[in-house]
Design a protein around this motif. Structure first.
Motif, short mmCIF file in Angstrom:
data_model
loop_
_atom_site.label_atom_id
_atom_site.label_comp_id
_atom_site.label_asym_id
_atom_site.label_seq_id
_atom_site.Cartn_x
_atom_site.Cartn_y
_atom_site.Cartn_z
N GLY A 196 -54.25 -39.83 19.31
CA GLY A 196 -55.24 -40.54 19.88
C GLY A 196 -56.02 -41.22 21.11
N TRP A 197 -55.60 -40.11 21.90
CA TRP A 197 -56.81 -39.91 22.84
C TRP A 197 -57.84 -39.72 21.85
N LEU A 198 -57.46 -38.32 21.86
CA LEU A 198 -58.89 -38.19 20.34
C LEU A 198 -59.99 -38.92 19.57
N GLU A 199 -59.13 -39.11 19.10
CA GLU A 199 -60.03 -40.01 18.31
C GLU A 199 -61.22 -41.13 18.75
N GLY A 200 -59.68 -41.88 20.09
CA GLY A 200 -60.98 -42.49 21.12
C GLY A 200 -62.18 -41.89 21.42
N VAL A 201 -61.71 -40.91 22.38
CA VAL A 201 -63.65 -40.41 22.55
C VAL A 201 -64.19 -39.36 21.57
N ILE A 202 -63.99 -39.26 20.55
CA ILE A 202 -65.02 -38.87 19.52
C ILE A 202 -65.62 -39.92 19.01
N SER A 203 -64.76 -41.43 19.06
CA SER A 203 -64.96 -42.29 18.97
C SER A 203 -66.51 -43.06 19.51
N ARG A 204 -66.10 -42.80 20.75
CA ARG A 204 -67.33 -42.91 21.98
C ARG A 204 -68.31 -42.56 21.13
N GLU A 205 -68.40 -40.94 20.82
CA GLU A 205 -69.84 -40.60 20.60
C GLU A 205 -70.09 -40.89 19.17
N TRP A 206 -69.24 -41.15 18.53
CA TRP A 206 -70.10 -41.29 16.34
C TRP A 206 -69.43 -42.75 16.73
N GLY A 207 -68.75 -43.63 17.38
CA GLY A 207 -68.80 -44.90 17.46
C GLY A 207 -67.70 -45.59 15.89
N ASP A 208 -69.08 -46.69 15.22
CA ASP A 208 -67.85 -46.86 14.06
C ASP A 208 -67.93 -46.16 12.80
N ASP A 209 -68.98 -45.41 13.09
CA ASP A 209 -68.81 -44.39 11.39
C ASP A 209 -67.82 -43.53 11.42
N PHE A 210 -67.32 -43.74 12.80
CA PHE A 210 -65.70 -42.08 13.13
C PHE A 210 -65.06 -43.01 12.61
N ARG A 211 -64.82 -44.56 13.26
CA ARG A 211 -63.92 -45.11 13.48
C ARG A 211 -63.16 -45.86 11.82
N TRP A 212 -64.67 -46.21 11.22
CA TRP A 212 -64.49 -45.96 9.26
C TRP A 212 -64.58 -45.08 8.79
N GLY A 213 -63.83 -43.79 7.85
CA GLY A 213 -64.21 -43.21 7.68
C GLY A 213 -64.27 -41.87 7.81
N GLY A 214 -63.81 -41.74 9.13
CA GLY A 214 -64.13 -40.37 9.91
C GLY A 214 -62.51 -39.39 9.82
N GLN A 215 -62.87 -37.93 9.87
CA GLN A 215 -61.50 -37.30 10.17
C GLN A 215 -61.49 -36.43 11.02
N LEU A 216 -59.87 -36.32 11.09
CA LEU A 216 -59.12 -34.93 12.20
C LEU A 216 -58.60 -34.29 11.59
N SER A 217 -58.32 -33.33 12.39
CA SER A 217 -57.34 -32.40 12.55
C SER A 217 -56.81 -31.16 13.72
#
Length: 278
Positions: A196-217
């Motif tokens: 959850g923390w990584l989703e937030g800090v990566i979204s801070r970098e990539w913005g809504d493009d990551f929140r809407w369609g990004g992938q994390l493993s």
């Protein structure tokens, strides 16, 4: 030839369903633990683990891998409906191994999140230490922006002090309130909170493009404990544009503790602009 089984369940079998409400209090609870940029409060429910725990009676379920496709941050005031199934079953080191998939939509059918996880079931025999890798970013390869960097650039996503025991209890209560299930010990610690923390800090970098369609493993290597300080790094390994101008960025992620030992590692990717926002 029979299908692999786990707790009497066959591969491909439906494990069950979850349903819960995402409201202001759920989002506030998530952000108070995972950071102000975190958007997916439903990660508190830990869908894959909760659905497996409801069907498989085990005192301990150890998370060893997570995969997420973020489709749309949940809209406040809507109920989330989750279906889950056993994708695969086997053994690792003499312990039962389960791979679980879930798909979350909201009450009007909006796609929210696809997730997968791999779990070891039961207590680990003995206390033998795992091999520990040390992460050292390449000298001179630092960049300030994950979005603006080029292939080979390493960006520090941030540092985070994991919740102490008292705040971790708050996380457990918040998780219980969403999933409706009592907490069961995770032999790898705060795996869902780290995600959850990584989703937030990566979204801070990539913005809504990551929140809407990004992938994390993420693969988990060491136990993250209450009060530990962790650091996250991303190295860009791919940056491609198609003929329409869309940009696909891929990165490898390393999460380390204070000594540089790797707690988790994995990949994150994004398409900019996200097709889900067009």
């Amino acid at each position: 030839m029979s299908s692999p089984t786990l707790c009497g369940l066959e591969t491909g079998e439906q494990l069950g369903n979850l349903e819960y409400l995402i409201d202001d209090s759920a989002l506030d609870a998530h952000r108070s633990l995972a950071g102000e940029y975190a958007s997916y409060a439903n990660l508190l429910a830990d869908d894959c683990r909760s659905i497996l725990a409801a069907r498989c009676d085990a005192r301990e379920i150890t998370t060893i891998w997570r995969g997420f496709q973020f489709l749309r941050p949940p809209a406040l005031g809507r109920r989330i409906q989750v279906g889950g199934w056993l994708k695969d079953a086997g053994e690792s080191g003499g312990m039962p191994l389960a791979r679980v998939s879930t798909f979350a939509v909201d009450e009007i059918g909006t796609e929210i999140l696809r997730s997968e996880a791999a779990f070891l079931i039961g207590s680990r025999p003995g206390n033998e230490p795992k091999p520990v890798r040390i992460y050292r970013p390449a000298a001179g390869a630092y960049g300030e922006s994950l979005a603006g960097g080029s292939v080979g650039i390493t960006a520090m996503l941030g540092s985070w002090v994991l919740p102490n025991a008292e705040r971790f209890d708050a996380y457990r209560r918040a998780s219980d309130s969403l999933s409706g299930l009592p907490w069961r010990r995770d032999g790898n610690g705060m795996t869902q909170l780290v995600a959850g923390w990584l989703e937030g800090v990566i979204s801070r970098e990539w913005g809504d493009d990551f929140r809407w369609g990004g992938q994390l493993s993420l693969a988990y290597h060491l136990t993250a404990k209450p009060g530990d300080t962790i650091h996250a790094w991303a190295t860009i390994i791919g940056d491609n544009r198609d003929r329409y101008g869309s940009r696909r960025i891929a990165s490898v992620i390393s999460v380390t503790d204070h000594s540089g030992s790797v707690v988790a590692s994995g990949e994150a990717s994004v398409t900019m602009p996200s097709p889900r926002l067009l």
